[in-house]
Design a protein around this motif. Structure first.
Motif, PDB file in Angstrom:
ATOM      1  N   ARG B 114       0.828  -1.209   0.000  1.00 55.08           N
ATOM      2  CA  ARG B 114       0.000   0.000   0.000  1.00 55.08           C
ATOM      3  C   ARG B 114       0.857   1.251   0.000  1.00 55.08           C
ATOM      4  NH1 ARG B 114      -5.186  -1.224   3.995  1.00 55.08           N
ATOM      5  NH2 ARG B 114      -5.779  -3.184   3.003  1.00 55.08           N
ATOM      6  N   SER B 115       1.964   1.179   0.738  1.00 51.30           N
ATOM      7  CA  SER B 115       2.810   2.376   0.847  1.00 51.30           C
ATOM      8  C   SER B 115       3.710   2.546  -0.375  1.00 51.30           C
ATOM      9  CB  SER B 115       3.655   2.301   2.118  1.00 51.30           C
ATOM     10  OG  SER B 115       4.441   1.128   2.101  1.00 51.30           O
ATOM     11  N   PRO B 117       3.351   1.117  -4.002  1.00 54.20           N
ATOM     12  CA  PRO B 117       2.581   0.283  -4.935  1.00 54.20           C
ATOM     13  C   PRO B 117       3.351  -0.163  -6.180  1.00 54.20           C
ATOM     14  CG  PRO B 117       1.849   2.572  -5.029  1.00 54.20           C
ATOM     15  CD  PRO B 117       2.833   2.490  -3.900  1.00 54.20           C
ATOM     16  N   ASP B 118       4.621   0.228  -6.287  1.00 50.82           N
ATOM     17  CA  ASP B 118       5.424  -0.277  -7.408  1.00 50.82           C
ATOM     18  C   ASP B 118       5.990  -1.666  -7.118  1.00 50.82           C
ATOM     19  OD1 ASP B 118       7.184   0.530  -5.424  1.00 50.82           O
ATOM     20  OD2 ASP B 118       8.708   1.232  -6.835  1.00 50.82           O
ATOM     21  N   ARG B 119       5.598  -2.253  -5.993  1.00 48.33           N
ATOM     22  CA  ARG B 119       6.110  -3.566  -5.612  1.00 48.33           C
ATOM     23  C   ARG B 119       5.075  -4.301  -4.766  1.00 48.33           C
ATOM     24  NH1 ARG B 119      10.832  -0.811  -2.181  1.00 48.33           N
ATOM     25  NH2 ARG B 119      10.565   0.573  -3.937  1.00 48.33           N
ATOM     26  N   GLY B 120       5.362  -5.543  -4.503  1.00 47.16           N
ATOM     27  CA  GLY B 120       4.470  -6.317  -3.646  1.00 47.16           C
ATOM     28  C   GLY B 120       5.215  -7.497  -3.070  1.00 47.16           C
ATOM     29  N   VAL B 121       4.504  -8.277  -2.281  1.00 46.73           N
ATOM     30  CA  VAL B 121       5.104  -9.453  -1.654  1.00 46.73           C
ATOM     31  C   VAL B 121       4.340 -10.701  -2.089  1.00 46.73           C
ATOM     32  CG1 VAL B 121       5.584 -10.629   0.528  1.00 46.73           C
ATOM     33  CG2 VAL B 121       5.937  -8.163   0.336  1.00 46.73           C
ATOM     34  N   VAL B 122       5.091 -11.668  -2.561  1.00 49.89           N
ATOM     35  CA  VAL B 122       4.541 -12.958  -2.943  1.00 49.89           C
ATOM     36  C   VAL B 122       4.950 -13.968  -1.881  1.00 49.89           C
ATOM     37  CG1 VAL B 122       4.701 -14.816  -4.644  1.00 49.89           C
ATOM     38  CG2 VAL B 122       4.565 -12.427  -5.392  1.00 49.89           C
ATOM     39  N   SER B 123       3.987 -14.745  -1.383  1.00 49.79           N
ATOM     40  CA  SER B 123       4.288 -15.833  -0.451  1.00 49.79           C
ATOM     41  C   SER B 123       4.276 -17.144  -1.233  1.00 49.79           C
ATOM     42  CB  SER B 123       3.255 -15.903   0.669  1.00 49.79           C
ATOM     43  OG  SER B 123       3.274 -14.710   1.412  1.00 49.79           O
ATOM     44  N   MET B 124       5.372 -17.838  -1.149  1.00 50.76           N
ATOM     45  CA  MET B 124       5.513 -19.079  -1.908  1.00 50.76           C
ATOM     46  C   MET B 124       5.791 -20.216  -0.928  1.00 50.76           C
ATOM     47  SD  MET B 124       8.216 -19.643  -5.007  1.00 50.76           S
ATOM     48  CE  MET B 124       7.291 -19.175  -6.451  1.00 50.76           C
ATOM     49  N   ARG B 125       4.954 -21.238  -1.002  1.00 44.10           N
ATOM     50  CA  ARG B 125       5.194 -22.410  -0.149  1.00 44.10           C
ATOM     51  C   ARG B 125       6.077 -23.391  -0.906  1.00 44.10           C
ATOM     52  NH1 ARG B 125       4.918 -25.080   4.252  1.00 44.10           N
ATOM     53  NH2 ARG B 125       4.114 -23.258   5.294  1.00 44.10           N
ATOM     54  N   MET B 126       7.200 -23.726  -0.297  1.00 45.91           N
ATOM     55  CA  MET B 126       8.153 -24.661  -0.885  1.00 45.91           C
ATOM     56  C   MET B 126       7.977 -26.008  -0.199  1.00 45.91           C
ATOM     57  SD  MET B 126       9.961 -22.433  -2.717  1.00 45.91           S
ATOM     58  CE  MET B 126      10.837 -20.856  -2.709  1.00 45.91           C
ATOM     59  N   THR B 127       7.740 -27.037  -0.961  1.00 46.95           N
ATOM     60  CA  THR B 127       7.597 -28.383  -0.401  1.00 46.95           C
ATOM     61  C   THR B 127       8.587 -29.288  -1.114  1.00 46.95           C
ATOM     62  OG1 THR B 127       5.244 -27.952  -0.072  1.00 46.95           O
ATOM     63  CG2 THR B 127       5.972 -30.240   0.105  1.00 46.95           C
ATOM     64  N   VAL B 128       9.442 -29.930  -0.320  1.00 42.03           N
ATOM     65  CA  VAL B 128      10.505 -30.770  -0.872  1.00 42.03           C
ATOM     66  C   VAL B 128      10.191 -32.217  -0.494  1.00 42.03           C
ATOM     67  CG1 VAL B 128      12.989 -31.159  -0.956  1.00 42.03           C
ATOM     68  CG2 VAL B 128      12.094 -28.854  -0.483  1.00 42.03           C
ATOM     69  N   ALA B 147       6.262  -4.558  -9.373  1.00 43.19           N
ATOM     70  CA  ALA B 147       5.039  -4.517 -10.181  1.00 43.19           C
ATOM     71  C   ALA B 147       5.368  -3.951 -11.564  1.00 43.19           C
ATOM     72  CB  ALA B 147       3.987  -3.673  -9.489  1.00 43.19           C
ATOM     73  N   ARG B 148       4.534  -4.334 -12.543  1.00 42.97           N
ATOM     74  CA  ARG B 148       4.715  -3.847 -13.907  1.00 42.97           C
ATOM     75  C   ARG B 148       4.219  -2.410 -13.990  1.00 42.97           C
ATOM     76  NH1 ARG B 148       5.209  -7.306 -18.253  1.00 42.97           N
ATOM     77  NH2 ARG B 148       4.413  -9.081 -17.097  1.00 42.97           N
ATOM     78  N   THR B 149       3.100  -2.143 -13.318  1.00 39.90           N
ATOM     79  CA  THR B 149       2.489  -0.800 -13.342  1.00 39.90           C
ATOM     80  C   THR B 149       2.089  -0.437 -11.914  1.00 39.90           C
ATOM     81  OG1 THR B 149       0.309  -1.768 -13.670  1.00 39.90           O
ATOM     82  CG2 THR B 149       1.509  -1.078 -15.635  1.00 39.90           C
ATOM     83  N   VAL B 150       2.076   0.854 -11.643  1.00 32.85           N
ATOM     84  CA  VAL B 150       1.656   1.329 -10.316  1.00 32.85           C
ATOM     85  C   VAL B 150       0.140   1.541 -10.343  1.00 32.85           C
ATOM     86  CG1 VAL B 150       1.903   3.159  -8.630  1.00 32.85           C
ATOM     87  CG2 VAL B 150       3.875   2.407  -9.947  1.00 32.85           C
TER      88      VAL B 150
END
Lengths: 150, 150
Positions: B114-115, B117-128, B147-150
């Motif tokens: 929100r602060s 907006p040119d970026r974000g956070v992706v949560s990725m679950r890794m399972t081995v 992000a590609r666009t704001v």
């Protein structure tokens, strides 16, 4: 190495200190070449032009070195332990060639197992700082520790 | 390698597969000799008499190999990323010489900042998992993605 410490010997607020861990450029490049071959970790020229303005260590390299320091320091002596879980592992500041890291290990929780009272879980907060006292990495480690008595 | 993927291209439920990661005894011993020199990781005879009945890989070795596979597979292409945090890292089953590991990477959350907006956070679950489909390690990785666009 301390004598063997069991669950009853451990309490919230106990602290151990580790390090020094000296970060050498050759080691940083060697580790990352095998496990994390991104330009910021292995290519001095590219790293110099990148967002960190120079070579930085792979975060997994720092984690591995903190493990080595834990084995060397053996805060619980030769008590058999089992790492159960790592939470809240954050790389908070770049680690660069020439940095010298220290480790603070603090017990933040001790819980005896209800179902298996011959053991318990110790939560240890690991805080890794550089020579300028800037925290570079931190995490919470849940470790299974045997009890002395049931 | 895929084309560069940005925040807008990523959605909950997307999955990538990694591996195979072949675990060789010599590599297990070499890594652990440097970073995790406990008998269960470096001494075949002692490990055979220990609780796991044989040599097992350091958990940090497996984590480092999963990092290497991530760099090789580059699921987001050459998009610059920043690992922010690892949560819920668990070593759930021993990894032994001869094991062949596979990795499943699933997006479980995508949140634009929100602060910023040119970026974000992706949560990725890794399972081995190993060759018998037994999960040996899992963790949640929070990654900052532009992000590609704001």
């Amino acid at each position: 190495m301390a004598g063997a410490l069991f669950l009853e010997d451990l309490a919230v607020g106990q602290v151990w200190h580790g390090g020094p861990i000296e970060m050498r450029e050759a080691d940083i490049v060697r580790f990352a070449s095998e496990f994390d071959p991104q330009p910021m970790h292995i290519d001095v020229d590219a790293a110099g032009k990148g967002r960190f303005g120079g070579l930085i260590a792979s975060g997994w390299h720092v984690a591995a070195l903190v493990m080595r320091d834990f084995v060397d320091k053996a805060p619980f002596g030769d008590t058999p332990m089992l790492g159960l879980k790592v939470d809240d592992l954050q790389w908070r500041h770049p680690v660069r060639p020439g940095d010298v890291l220290s480790v603070t290990r603090e017990i933040v929780d001790v819980t005896r197992s209800r179902s298996k009272p011959d053991r318990g879980v110790v939560s240890m907060r690991m805080t890794v700082a550089n020579q300028d006292a800037v925290v570079v990495m931190s995490f919470l480690n849940l470790i299974q520790v045997p009890a002395r008595t049931v």
